[in-house]
Design a protein around this motif. Structure first.
Motif, PDB file in Angstrom:
ATOM      1  N   VAL A   1     -33.725  15.005  -6.313  1.00  0.00           N
ATOM      2  CA  VAL A   1     -33.173  15.997  -5.389  1.00  0.00           C
ATOM      3  C   VAL A   1     -32.459  17.065  -6.211  1.00  0.00           C
ATOM      4  N   TYR A   2     -32.906  18.302  -6.073  1.00  0.00           N
ATOM      5  CA  TYR A   2     -32.308  19.414  -6.817  1.00  0.00           C
ATOM      6  C   TYR A   2     -31.498  20.282  -5.855  1.00  0.00           C
ATOM      7  N   ILE A   3     -30.233  20.489  -6.185  1.00  0.00           N
ATOM      8  CA  ILE A   3     -29.352  21.337  -5.374  1.00  0.00           C
ATOM      9  C   ILE A   3     -29.173  22.671  -6.094  1.00  0.00           C
ATOM     10  N   ILE A   4     -29.474  23.747  -5.376  1.00  0.00           N
ATOM     11  CA  ILE A   4     -29.472  25.094  -5.970  1.00  0.00           C
ATOM     12  C   ILE A   4     -28.452  25.951  -5.231  1.00  0.00           C
ATOM     13  N   HIS A   5     -27.393  26.308  -5.919  1.00  0.00           N
ATOM     14  CA  HIS A   5     -26.311  27.066  -5.291  1.00  0.00           C
ATOM     15  C   HIS A   5     -26.673  28.544  -5.153  1.00  0.00           C
ATOM     16  N   GLY A   6     -25.760  29.278  -4.534  1.00  0.00           N
ATOM     17  CA  GLY A   6     -26.013  30.691  -4.285  1.00  0.00           C
ATOM     18  C   GLY A   6     -25.097  31.613  -5.068  1.00  0.00           C
ATOM     19  N   TYR A   7     -25.002  32.829  -4.579  1.00  0.00           N
ATOM     20  CA  TYR A   7     -24.237  33.899  -5.226  1.00  0.00           C
ATOM     21  C   TYR A   7     -22.758  33.532  -5.325  1.00  0.00           C
ATOM     22  N   GLY A   8     -22.212  33.669  -6.525  1.00  0.00           N
ATOM     23  CA  GLY A   8     -20.786  33.452  -6.726  1.00  0.00           C
ATOM     24  C   GLY A   8     -20.334  32.011  -6.670  1.00  0.00           C
ATOM     25  N   ALA A   9     -21.255  31.071  -6.638  1.00  0.00           N
ATOM     26  CA  ALA A   9     -20.892  29.657  -6.469  1.00  0.00           C
ATOM     27  C   ALA A   9     -21.025  28.884  -7.777  1.00  0.00           C
ATOM     28  N   LYS A  10     -20.473  27.669  -7.749  1.00  0.00           N
ATOM     29  CA  LYS A  10     -20.588  26.723  -8.864  1.00  0.00           C
ATOM     30  C   LYS A  10     -21.134  25.405  -8.330  1.00  0.00           C
ATOM     31  N   VAL A  11     -21.542  24.530  -9.236  1.00  0.00           N
ATOM     32  CA  VAL A  11     -22.224  23.299  -8.818  1.00  0.00           C
ATOM     33  C   VAL A  11     -21.321  22.331  -8.053  1.00  0.00           C
ATOM     34  N   ASP A  12     -19.999  22.478  -8.185  1.00  0.00           N
ATOM     35  CA  ASP A  12     -19.098  21.562  -7.491  1.00  0.00           C
ATOM     36  C   ASP A  12     -18.490  22.165  -6.228  1.00  0.00           C
ATOM     37  N   ASP A  13     -19.002  23.302  -5.801  1.00  0.00           N
ATOM     38  CA  ASP A  13     -18.463  23.970  -4.621  1.00  0.00           C
ATOM     39  C   ASP A  13     -19.020  23.368  -3.326  1.00  0.00           C
ATOM     40  N   HIS A  14     -18.307  23.692  -2.244  1.00  0.00           N
ATOM     41  CA  HIS A  14     -18.783  23.455  -0.880  1.00  0.00           C
ATOM     42  C   HIS A  14     -19.157  21.984  -0.644  1.00  0.00           C
TER      43      HIS A  14
ATOM     44  N   GLN B   1     -40.927  18.277 -13.085  1.00  0.00           N
ATOM     45  CA  GLN B   1     -42.150  17.987 -12.346  1.00  0.00           C
ATOM     46  C   GLN B   1     -41.904  18.199 -10.867  1.00  0.00           C
ATOM     47  N   ILE B   2     -42.934  18.675 -10.166  1.00  0.00           N
ATOM     48  CA  ILE B   2     -42.843  18.857  -8.718  1.00  0.00           C
ATOM     49  C   ILE B   2     -43.948  18.038  -8.064  1.00  0.00           C
ATOM     50  N   ASP B   3     -43.555  17.091  -7.213  1.00  0.00           N
ATOM     51  CA  ASP B   3     -44.538  16.267  -6.503  1.00  0.00           C
ATOM     52  C   ASP B   3     -43.931  15.782  -5.196  1.00  0.00           C
ATOM     53  N   GLN B   4     -44.561  14.784  -4.573  1.00  0.00           N
ATOM     54  CA  GLN B   4     -44.098  14.318  -3.266  1.00  0.00           C
ATOM     55  C   GLN B   4     -42.746  13.622  -3.317  1.00  0.00           C
ATOM     56  N   HIS B   5     -42.257  13.360  -4.509  1.00  0.00           N
ATOM     57  CA  HIS B   5     -40.935  12.747  -4.663  1.00  0.00           C
ATOM     58  C   HIS B   5     -39.877  13.773  -5.083  1.00  0.00           C
ATOM     59  N   THR B   6     -40.204  15.054  -4.953  1.00  0.00           N
ATOM     60  CA  THR B   6     -39.287  16.130  -5.330  1.00  0.00           C
ATOM     61  C   THR B   6     -38.750  16.815  -4.079  1.00  0.00           C
ATOM     62  N   PHE B   7     -37.424  16.982  -4.033  1.00  0.00           N
ATOM     63  CA  PHE B   7     -36.775  17.602  -2.877  1.00  0.00           C
ATOM     64  C   PHE B   7     -35.826  18.699  -3.366  1.00  0.00           C
ATOM     65  N   PHE B   8     -35.888  19.844  -2.711  1.00  0.00           N
ATOM     66  CA  PHE B   8     -35.030  20.968  -3.067  1.00  0.00           C
ATOM     67  C   PHE B   8     -34.086  21.296  -1.918  1.00  0.00           C
ATOM     68  N   VAL B   9     -32.824  21.482  -2.261  1.00  0.00           N
ATOM     69  CA  VAL B   9     -31.808  21.932  -1.300  1.00  0.00           C
ATOM     70  C   VAL B   9     -31.246  23.241  -1.853  1.00  0.00           C
ATOM     71  N   ALA B  10     -31.424  24.328  -1.129  1.00  0.00           N
ATOM     72  CA  ALA B  10     -30.997  25.636  -1.631  1.00  0.00           C
ATOM     73  C   ALA B  10     -30.092  26.320  -0.626  1.00  0.00           C
ATOM     74  N   HIS B  11     -29.047  26.949  -1.150  1.00  0.00           N
ATOM     75  CA  HIS B  11     -28.076  27.633  -0.293  1.00  0.00           C
ATOM     76  C   HIS B  11     -28.085  29.133  -0.575  1.00  0.00           C
ATOM     77  N   SER B  12     -28.162  29.921   0.503  1.00  0.00           N
ATOM     78  CA  SER B  12     -27.974  31.366   0.425  1.00  0.00           C
ATOM     79  C   SER B  12     -28.946  32.027  -0.565  1.00  0.00           C
ATOM     80  N   LEU B  13     -28.437  32.725  -1.582  1.00  0.00           N
ATOM     81  CA  LEU B  13     -29.313  33.395  -2.551  1.00  0.00           C
ATOM     82  C   LEU B  13     -30.170  32.392  -3.309  1.00  0.00           C
ATOM     83  N   GLY B  14     -29.724  31.149  -3.373  1.00  0.00           N
ATOM     84  CA  GLY B  14     -30.535  30.114  -4.016  1.00  0.00           C
ATOM     85  C   GLY B  14     -31.861  29.883  -3.315  1.00  0.00           C
ATOM     86  N   CYS B  15     -31.927  30.199  -2.011  1.00  0.00           N
ATOM     87  CA  CYS B  15     -33.167  29.962  -1.251  1.00  0.00           C
ATOM     88  C   CYS B  15     -34.299  30.874  -1.721  1.00  0.00           C
TER      89      CYS B  15
END
Length: 230
Positions: free
Chosen positions: A23-36, A78-92
């Motif tokens: 699971v990959y979490i992708i933050h947005g503009y002005g954010a850090k990995v430990d935010d929100h 790697q990207i496959d059926q076991h890969t999940f992306f969570v993106a916020h704001s500009l990260g999308c």
């Protein structure tokens, strides 16, 4: 010789590895990995079968598309059926651009929170970044599970812009009342609706994986027993 084959077969059967979910979490503009709500997801999703990676994008207050995409490439092996992306704001839109240039057959899931692909009136400093992104979403049918979370009163991304992107992607969407931009300052240090959705789709993939692994194990047993009694 039979003893060696027997020992090898036992080792293979006992150590059959289950595919790991990433699971990959992708933050947005002005954010850090430990935010929100990013830590909240990590704490509740990470276990022996699921690895959560919070990707730190460089210079988030002055983002450059090429730098952010390169960072995704450096972190997503790697990207496959076991890969999940969570993106916020500009990260999308950054994620979508990255996926449009990536080689894969399937993606386990993509969820966007306050996603958009058009310029934002209140953030004109992002105009060039948004214009530069690739809006070719022809890969969308390779996404097995998809979702967009939208706020009814987002102070940065108008609701209609998120709905427009969800419709282009053919993402089911949920409008959550008075969630702001899903920031910690909006009360979003936890995000139970998102967590529930991720647990549901990851659990579905694991059930399919368990079934496939069981069939593969049975095949290995038949082959190894045949070798043993030759």
């Amino acid at each position: 010789m039979k003893l060696i084959i027997f020992l090898l077969s036992s080792f293979l059967l006992l150590n059959t590895a289950y595919a790991q979910n990433n699971v990959y979490i992708i933050h947005g503009y002005g954010a850090k990995v430990d935010d929100h709500w990013f830590n909240y997801l990590e704490e509740n999703l990470q276990d022996k079968n699921t690895k959560v990676v919070k990707i730190a994008l460089p210079n988030s207050s002055n983002p450059k598309l090429l730098q952010w995409k390169q960072t995704l490439k450096n972190n997503v092996a790697q990207i496959d059926q076991h890969t999940f992306f969570v993106a916020h704001s500009l990260g999308c839109i950054t994620l979508l651009d990255f996926l449009s240039e990536s080689d894969f057959q399937q993606i386990g899931g993509v969820v966007c929170v306050s996603g958009f692909s058009n310029k934002l009136v209140v953030l004109p400093q992002l105009d060039s970044y948004i214009t530069e992104t690739n809006k070719d979403f022809s890969f969308k049918n390779k996404i097995l599970n998809r979702k967009m979370f939208i706020s009814s009163n987002d102070q940065y991304v108008p609701t209609d812009l998120s709905i427009s992107l969800a419709e282009k992607l053919e993402f089911p969407y949920e409008i959550i009342p008075n969630a702001g931009h899903f920031l910690a300052s909006d009360g979003y240090r936890e995000f139970p609706q998102l967590l529930d959705w991720l647990q549901m789709v990851i659990g579905g993939v694991e059930e399919v994986g368990d079934s496939n692994d069981s069939a593969q194990n049975q095949s290995r047993q038949l082959i190894l027993y045949a070798l043993l009694w030759k």
